[in-house]
Motif scaffolding. Structure first.
Motif, PDB file in Angstrom:
ATOM      1  N   GLY A 117       0.821  -1.209   0.000  1.00  0.00           N
ATOM      2  CA  GLY A 117       0.000   0.000   0.000  1.00  0.00           C
ATOM      3  C   GLY A 117       0.855   1.258   0.000  1.00  0.00           C
ATOM      4  N   ALA A 118       1.956   1.216   0.767  1.00  0.00           N
ATOM      5  CA  ALA A 118       2.876   2.364   0.808  1.00  0.00           C
ATOM      6  C   ALA A 118       3.509   2.580  -0.561  1.00  0.00           C
ATOM      7  N   LYS A 119       3.942   1.499  -1.195  1.00  0.00           N
ATOM      8  CA  LYS A 119       4.528   1.616  -2.536  1.00  0.00           C
ATOM      9  C   LYS A 119       3.518   2.201  -3.521  1.00  0.00           C
ATOM     10  N   ASN A 120       2.282   1.758  -3.432  1.00  0.00           N
ATOM     11  CA  ASN A 120       1.229   2.245  -4.320  1.00  0.00           C
ATOM     12  C   ASN A 120       0.964   3.738  -4.089  1.00  0.00           C
ATOM     13  N   GLU A 121       0.892   4.152  -2.821  1.00  0.00           N
ATOM     14  CA  GLU A 121       0.697   5.577  -2.493  1.00  0.00           C
ATOM     15  C   GLU A 121       1.816   6.415  -3.114  1.00  0.00           C
ATOM     16  N   ILE A 122       3.041   5.972  -2.919  1.00  0.00           N
ATOM     17  CA  ILE A 122       4.194   6.716  -3.436  1.00  0.00           C
ATOM     18  C   ILE A 122       4.148   6.775  -4.961  1.00  0.00           C
ATOM     19  N   SER A 123       3.902   5.633  -5.598  1.00  0.00           N
ATOM     20  CA  SER A 123       3.946   5.609  -7.062  1.00  0.00           C
ATOM     21  C   SER A 123       2.871   6.496  -7.680  1.00  0.00           C
ATOM     22  N   GLN A 124       1.727   6.637  -7.026  1.00  0.00           N
ATOM     23  CA  GLN A 124       0.645   7.422  -7.620  1.00  0.00           C
ATOM     24  C   GLN A 124       0.646   8.894  -7.204  1.00  0.00           C
ATOM     25  N   LYS A 125       1.179   9.195  -6.027  1.00  0.00           N
ATOM     26  CA  LYS A 125       1.053  10.560  -5.509  1.00  0.00           C
ATOM     27  C   LYS A 125       2.357  11.341  -5.498  1.00  0.00           C
ATOM     28  N   PHE A 126       3.490  10.667  -5.639  1.00  0.00           N
ATOM     29  CA  PHE A 126       4.771  11.355  -5.553  1.00  0.00           C
ATOM     30  C   PHE A 126       4.937  12.430  -6.628  1.00  0.00           C
ATOM     31  N   LEU A 127       4.820  12.064  -7.892  1.00  0.00           N
ATOM     32  CA  LEU A 127       5.141  12.985  -8.978  1.00  0.00           C
ATOM     33  C   LEU A 127       4.286  14.259  -8.977  1.00  0.00           C
ATOM     34  N   PRO A 128       2.954  14.167  -8.886  1.00  0.00           N
ATOM     35  CA  PRO A 128       2.199  15.424  -8.865  1.00  0.00           C
ATOM     36  C   PRO A 128       2.516  16.290  -7.636  1.00  0.00           C
ATOM     37  N   THR A 129       2.787  15.652  -6.533  1.00  0.00           N
ATOM     38  CA  THR A 129       3.129  16.401  -5.313  1.00  0.00           C
ATOM     39  C   THR A 129       4.497  17.059  -5.454  1.00  0.00           C
ATOM     40  N   TYR A 130       5.453  16.308  -5.958  1.00  0.00           N
ATOM     41  CA  TYR A 130       6.812  16.835  -6.131  1.00  0.00           C
ATOM     42  C   TYR A 130       6.817  18.012  -7.105  1.00  0.00           C
ATOM     43  N   LYS A 131       6.080  17.902  -8.212  1.00  0.00           N
ATOM     44  CA  LYS A 131       6.005  18.995  -9.193  1.00  0.00           C
ATOM     45  C   LYS A 131       5.430  20.257  -8.558  1.00  0.00           C
ATOM     46  N   THR A 132       4.398  20.102  -7.751  1.00  0.00           N
ATOM     47  CA  THR A 132       3.817  21.257  -7.063  1.00  0.00           C
ATOM     48  C   THR A 132       4.830  21.856  -6.098  1.00  0.00           C
ATOM     49  N   GLY A 133       5.555  20.999  -5.413  1.00  0.00           N
ATOM     50  CA  GLY A 133       6.584  21.465  -4.481  1.00  0.00           C
ATOM     51  C   GLY A 133       7.679  22.259  -5.156  1.00  0.00           C
ATOM     52  N   LEU A 134       7.974  21.926  -6.400  1.00  0.00           N
ATOM     53  CA  LEU A 134       9.000  22.674  -7.145  1.00  0.00           C
ATOM     54  C   LEU A 134       8.580  24.128  -7.389  1.00  0.00           C
ATOM     55  N   LEU A 135       7.303  24.390  -7.334  1.00  0.00           N
ATOM     56  CA  LEU A 135       6.804  25.759  -7.488  1.00  0.00           C
ATOM     57  C   LEU A 135       6.792  26.512  -6.154  1.00  0.00           C
ATOM     58  N   TYR A 136       6.698  25.786  -5.071  1.00  0.00           N
ATOM     59  CA  TYR A 136       6.532  26.400  -3.745  1.00  0.00           C
ATOM     60  C   TYR A 136       7.833  26.497  -2.951  1.00  0.00           C
ATOM     61  N   TRP A 137       8.527  25.371  -2.815  1.00  0.00           N
ATOM     62  CA  TRP A 137       9.661  25.308  -1.889  1.00  0.00           C
ATOM     63  C   TRP A 137      10.875  26.141  -2.281  1.00  0.00           C
ATOM     64  N   PRO A 138      11.224  26.305  -3.547  1.00  0.00           N
ATOM     65  CA  PRO A 138      12.366  27.173  -3.841  1.00  0.00           C
ATOM     66  C   PRO A 138      12.183  28.605  -3.331  1.00  0.00           C
ATOM     67  N   ILE A 139      10.973  29.117  -3.401  1.00  0.00           N
ATOM     68  CA  ILE A 139      10.712  30.465  -2.887  1.00  0.00           C
ATOM     69  C   ILE A 139      10.876  30.487  -1.367  1.00  0.00           C
ATOM     70  N   VAL A 140      10.256  29.517  -0.707  1.00  0.00           N
ATOM     71  CA  VAL A 140      10.350  29.434   0.756  1.00  0.00           C
ATOM     72  C   VAL A 140      11.800  29.254   1.192  1.00  0.00           C
ATOM     73  N   GLN A 141      12.524  28.371   0.510  1.00  0.00           N
ATOM     74  CA  GLN A 141      13.906  28.100   0.908  1.00  0.00           C
ATOM     75  C   GLN A 141      14.821  29.289   0.612  1.00  0.00           C
ATOM     76  N   THR A 142      14.520  30.051  -0.402  1.00  0.00           N
ATOM     77  CA  THR A 142      15.314  31.263  -0.663  1.00  0.00           C
ATOM     78  C   THR A 142      15.203  32.210   0.530  1.00  0.00           C
TER      79      THR A 142
END
Length: 182
Positions: A117-142
């Motif tokens: 179940g954990a593998k399935n969660e990661i495989s389906q939700k990782f990429l869209p979440t990571y892409k969204t994070g690329l828009l948010y976290w660089p600003i916050v981390q700066t």
């Protein structure tokens, strides 16, 4: 000595306590906010999920975040723009994908979904979440790496993470596509 000054003294002696306190508050609160935005009322809140968010934020994310901030400060001790860009690149290439996977995998395990179940969660939700994070976290981390002192970086990130964690809670509750297991 007053209670507040004792707390301040304790947090100076044990700086990890700042992050633990911050994540202890931020993670379950974010889960409650997400559930409320989804239309849940007091009677229908999923308190087990709130508890799982508290466990994950307090006992996994806070210590890992503390260690990560310390390592990044040693690797990149300066606060100039060139160093900030390096930190953000390292952050987005290493910490962000690991922590995104850890969140979905760890929460699936806390929910009793098992390793598959954990593998399935990661495989389906990782990429869209990571892409969204690329828009948010660089600003916050700066902002974090440029203007925030090392002692306050974990609490700052945890506060900025409130909005992000609401998003994570939203992504976590999304239904998975059915996957055939042979």
């Amino acid at each position: 000595m007053g209670a507040l000054s004792k707390v301040v003294q304790f947090s100076k002696k044990y700086p990890i306590s700042r992050g633990i306190l911050a994540y202890t508050l931020v993670f379950p609160t974010s889960c409650l906010i997400q559930q409320t935005l989804a239309g849940n009322k007091w009677e229908t809140l999923d308190w087990k999920r709130v508890f799982q968010f508290w466990l994950y934020g307090t006992f996994f994310l806070a210590p890992v975040g503390y260690g990560y901030v310390r390592v990044m400060s040693k690797w990149f001790p300066h606060s100039d723009i060139k160093t900030t860009i390096k930190r953000i690149l390292v952050d987005q290439a290493t910490y962000s994908p690991v922590m995104t996977s850890s969140f979905f995998g760890g929460m699936a395990l806390l929910e009793g979904k098992g390793v598959e179940g954990a593998k399935n969660e990661i495989s389906q939700k990782f990429l869209p979440t990571y892409k969204t994070g690329l828009l948010y976290w660089p600003i916050v981390q700066t902002i974090n790496f440029t203007y925030i002192s090392e002692n306050n970086r974990v609490p700052f990130i945890s506060v900025c993470g409130m909005a992000w964690t609401v998003f994570l809670a939203f992504m976590l509750q999304k239904e998975l596509k059915k996957v055939d297991v042979e």
